[in-house]
Design a protein around this motif. Sequence first.
Motif, PDB file in Angstrom:
ATOM      1  N   GLU A  85       0.824  -1.207   0.000  1.00  0.00           N
ATOM      2  CA  GLU A  85       0.000   0.000   0.000  1.00  0.00           C
ATOM      3  C   GLU A  85       0.858   1.258   0.000  1.00  0.00           C
ATOM      4  OE1 GLU A  85      -2.725  -0.124   3.230  1.00  0.00           O
ATOM      5  OE2 GLU A  85      -3.559  -2.077   2.649  1.00  0.00           O
ATOM      6  N   ALA A  86       1.890   1.266   0.830  1.00  0.00           N
ATOM      7  CA  ALA A  86       2.747   2.450   0.924  1.00  0.00           C
ATOM      8  C   ALA A  86       3.510   2.687  -0.374  1.00  0.00           C
ATOM      9  CB  ALA A  86       3.717   2.294   2.089  1.00  0.00           C
ATOM     10  N   VAL A  87       4.050   1.625  -0.966  1.00  0.00           N
ATOM     11  CA  VAL A  87       4.787   1.764  -2.218  1.00  0.00           C
ATOM     12  C   VAL A  87       3.856   2.244  -3.326  1.00  0.00           C
ATOM     13  CG1 VAL A  87       6.005   0.498  -4.029  1.00  0.00           C
ATOM     14  CG2 VAL A  87       6.562   0.082  -1.628  1.00  0.00           C
ATOM     15  N   GLN A  88       2.674   1.674  -3.400  1.00  0.00           N
ATOM     16  CA  GLN A  88       1.725   2.099  -4.431  1.00  0.00           C
ATOM     17  C   GLN A  88       1.392   3.582  -4.299  1.00  0.00           C
ATOM     18  OE1 GLN A  88      -1.954  -0.105  -4.474  1.00  0.00           O
ATOM     19  NE2 GLN A  88      -2.776   0.996  -6.247  1.00  0.00           N
ATOM     20  N   GLU A  89       1.195   4.022  -3.069  1.00  0.00           N
ATOM     21  CA  GLU A  89       0.855   5.435  -2.843  1.00  0.00           C
ATOM     22  C   GLU A  89       2.002   6.366  -3.231  1.00  0.00           C
ATOM     23  OE1 GLU A  89       0.006   8.494   0.900  1.00  0.00           O
ATOM     24  OE2 GLU A  89      -0.101   6.312   1.210  1.00  0.00           O
ATOM     25  N   HIS A  90       3.201   6.083  -2.755  1.00  0.00           N
ATOM     26  CA  HIS A  90       4.332   6.990  -2.995  1.00  0.00           C
ATOM     27  C   HIS A  90       4.800   6.930  -4.445  1.00  0.00           C
ATOM     28  CE1 HIS A  90       5.125   8.389   1.132  1.00  0.00           C
ATOM     29  NE2 HIS A  90       4.645   7.216   1.493  1.00  0.00           N
ATOM     30  N   LEU A  91       4.889   5.744  -5.014  1.00  0.00           N
ATOM     31  CA  LEU A  91       5.287   5.643  -6.415  1.00  0.00           C
ATOM     32  C   LEU A  91       4.204   6.232  -7.312  1.00  0.00           C
ATOM     33  CD1 LEU A  91       7.128   4.728  -8.698  1.00  0.00           C
ATOM     34  CD2 LEU A  91       6.146   2.424  -8.483  1.00  0.00           C
ATOM     35  N   GLY A  92       2.939   6.004  -6.964  1.00  0.00           N
ATOM     36  CA  GLY A  92       1.857   6.577  -7.759  1.00  0.00           C
ATOM     37  C   GLY A  92       1.931   8.095  -7.812  1.00  0.00           C
ATOM     38  N   SER A  93       2.245   8.724  -6.668  1.00  0.00           N
ATOM     39  CA  SER A  93       2.382  10.191  -6.637  1.00  0.00           C
ATOM     40  C   SER A  93       3.536  10.643  -7.518  1.00  0.00           C
ATOM     41  CB  SER A  93       2.601  10.659  -5.199  1.00  0.00           C
ATOM     42  OG  SER A  93       1.483  10.356  -4.394  1.00  0.00           O
ATOM     43  N   TRP A  94       4.648   9.903  -7.462  1.00  0.00           N
ATOM     44  CA  TRP A  94       5.802  10.266  -8.291  1.00  0.00           C
ATOM     45  C   TRP A  94       5.462  10.141  -9.775  1.00  0.00           C
ATOM     46  CZ3 TRP A  94       8.786   7.785 -11.970  1.00  0.00           C
ATOM     47  CH2 TRP A  94       9.981   8.428 -12.323  1.00  0.00           C
ATOM     48  N   LEU A  95       4.756   9.121 -10.161  1.00  0.00           N
ATOM     49  CA  LEU A  95       4.374   8.934 -11.568  1.00  0.00           C
ATOM     50  C   LEU A  95       3.505  10.094 -12.043  1.00  0.00           C
ATOM     51  CD1 LEU A  95       3.507   5.101 -11.449  1.00  0.00           C
ATOM     52  CD2 LEU A  95       5.547   6.137 -12.480  1.00  0.00           C
ATOM     53  N   GLU A  96       2.571  10.512 -11.195  1.00  0.00           N
ATOM     54  CA  GLU A  96       1.694  11.635 -11.573  1.00  0.00           C
ATOM     55  C   GLU A  96       2.485  12.922 -11.729  1.00  0.00           C
ATOM     56  OE1 GLU A  96      -1.407  11.642 -12.368  1.00  0.00           O
ATOM     57  OE2 GLU A  96      -2.000   9.604 -11.805  1.00  0.00           O
ATOM     58  N   GLU A  97       3.490  13.112 -10.903  1.00  0.00           N
ATOM     59  CA  GLU A  97       4.278  14.346 -10.936  1.00  0.00           C
ATOM     60  C   GLU A  97       5.357  14.338 -12.004  1.00  0.00           C
ATOM     61  OE1 GLU A  97       5.740  14.525  -6.990  1.00  0.00           O
ATOM     62  OE2 GLU A  97       3.751  14.810  -6.069  1.00  0.00           O
ATOM     63  N   HIS A  98       5.667  13.174 -12.551  1.00  0.00           N
ATOM     64  CA  HIS A  98       6.735  13.045 -13.557  1.00  0.00           C
ATOM     65  C   HIS A  98       6.219  12.244 -14.752  1.00  0.00           C
ATOM     66  CE1 HIS A  98       8.752  13.724  -9.681  1.00  0.00           C
ATOM     67  NE2 HIS A  98       9.722  14.292 -10.365  1.00  0.00           N
ATOM     68  N   PRO A  99       5.296  12.808 -15.509  1.00  0.00           N
ATOM     69  CA  PRO A  99       4.658  12.049 -16.597  1.00  0.00           C
ATOM     70  C   PRO A  99       5.632  11.582 -17.681  1.00  0.00           C
ATOM     71  CG  PRO A  99       4.101  14.380 -16.713  1.00  0.00           C
ATOM     72  CD  PRO A  99       4.747  14.167 -15.394  1.00  0.00           C
ATOM     73  N   TYR A 100       6.627  12.403 -17.992  1.00  0.00           N
ATOM     74  CA  TYR A 100       7.584  12.007 -19.034  1.00  0.00           C
ATOM     75  C   TYR A 100       8.381  10.782 -18.586  1.00  0.00           C
ATOM     76  CZ  TYR A 100      11.558  12.139 -22.210  1.00  0.00           C
ATOM     77  OH  TYR A 100      12.539  11.784 -23.119  1.00  0.00           O
TER      78      TYR A 100
END
Length: 388
Positions: free
Chosen positions: A357-372
Amino acid sequence: MSDEAIKYDASHIQVLTGLEAVRKRPGLYVGSTGQRGLHQMLFGVADRAVDEALSGRAGSVGVTLMADGAVRVTDDGPGIPFEAAEDTGGPGLEALLTDLSAGARPGSRRVVTLSLFGLTLAVTNALSSRLTAEVRREGICRVQEYAYGVAVAPPAATGPATRSGTTITFRPDATLFETTECSFAVLAERFRELAFLNRGLDISLTDERPPGGPQTVRYRFLGGVRDFVVSVPARPGTPVHTDVIGFEQEDPRMAGTMEVALRWCGSREERVRSFANSMATPYGGTHESGLRDGVAAALDGYARARGLLTAADPGLGADRIGEGLTAVVSVKLDHPEFVGATRGELGNVPVRACVAEAVQEHLGSWLEEHPYEAEAVITRILRADALD
């Protein structure tokens, strides 16, 4: 066969007690009578010193492989009294060095265990032909000598002490071990790893044995496992992104904390390292499975939301996300449970869901902030699947 020949009763049973049992079967306590066992002896002494540093009672830990074959472990903490501590009621240094039950170390998240079996100081003392304990405390330096686990004389004051701390110097018993030569390289790698996993720990290793003069390495990392991931040697290939995605988080559901860092590098090789209470878990376990589950869920969710995967495409499962992945997951638990006696695989069931759950949340936020960068990671994984 005569009745006399097959007779077996209580008179045939040999009962070994205390340190006698350790010396009779050293491999049962340190795992080996080879070099690996020597390192376990050293770790059994270093455990206590490292805990002093991590608790804030000491500033640094020093380990020295001496020219005469002895090993010295020192810290600059308050110094362990030889007698039982009046303030805490805890065992004194004499008890720690002679009683196998004294100082038994629970597997708490607040305790670092370097040794495989959570050794006490008494085991190292029993397997040493000579051990010297020096305590600098309250302005006085006191020393006590041991031979084969037995005190040669009571502790004696040797003079004033300008600084506080505890130093244990021991010489492995050559009659019990195949070799008494510790490996500088193996120890340096373990202490380096330990410094990564315990942010701010200051630990040094000195080797006085080389003919060309002493060599010393000192480790202290303020970035924790982020620095660990950065330190992993890069393979040829263009990096997918330069960011290290990392976080540290406590979760009461697993009664512990987690620290995770990851990035995708240029090579196709997957390099994932996992640790539980600062011990490597080479066979993985629930924390490593949780890492993979979380990474897969974050990537799959992002890919579908951005149209990089269609509804008909198979999901990015945990078995598909390793292309170029470099990651470290470290958990520190109040009650770690391992699969097997060698502690190579973590078994705590709640850990998997918590880490995922924690990895999904933090990595998901990074993916949204770094689309390229996110698209580059996912495209690369999909391309690798097509090539396979």
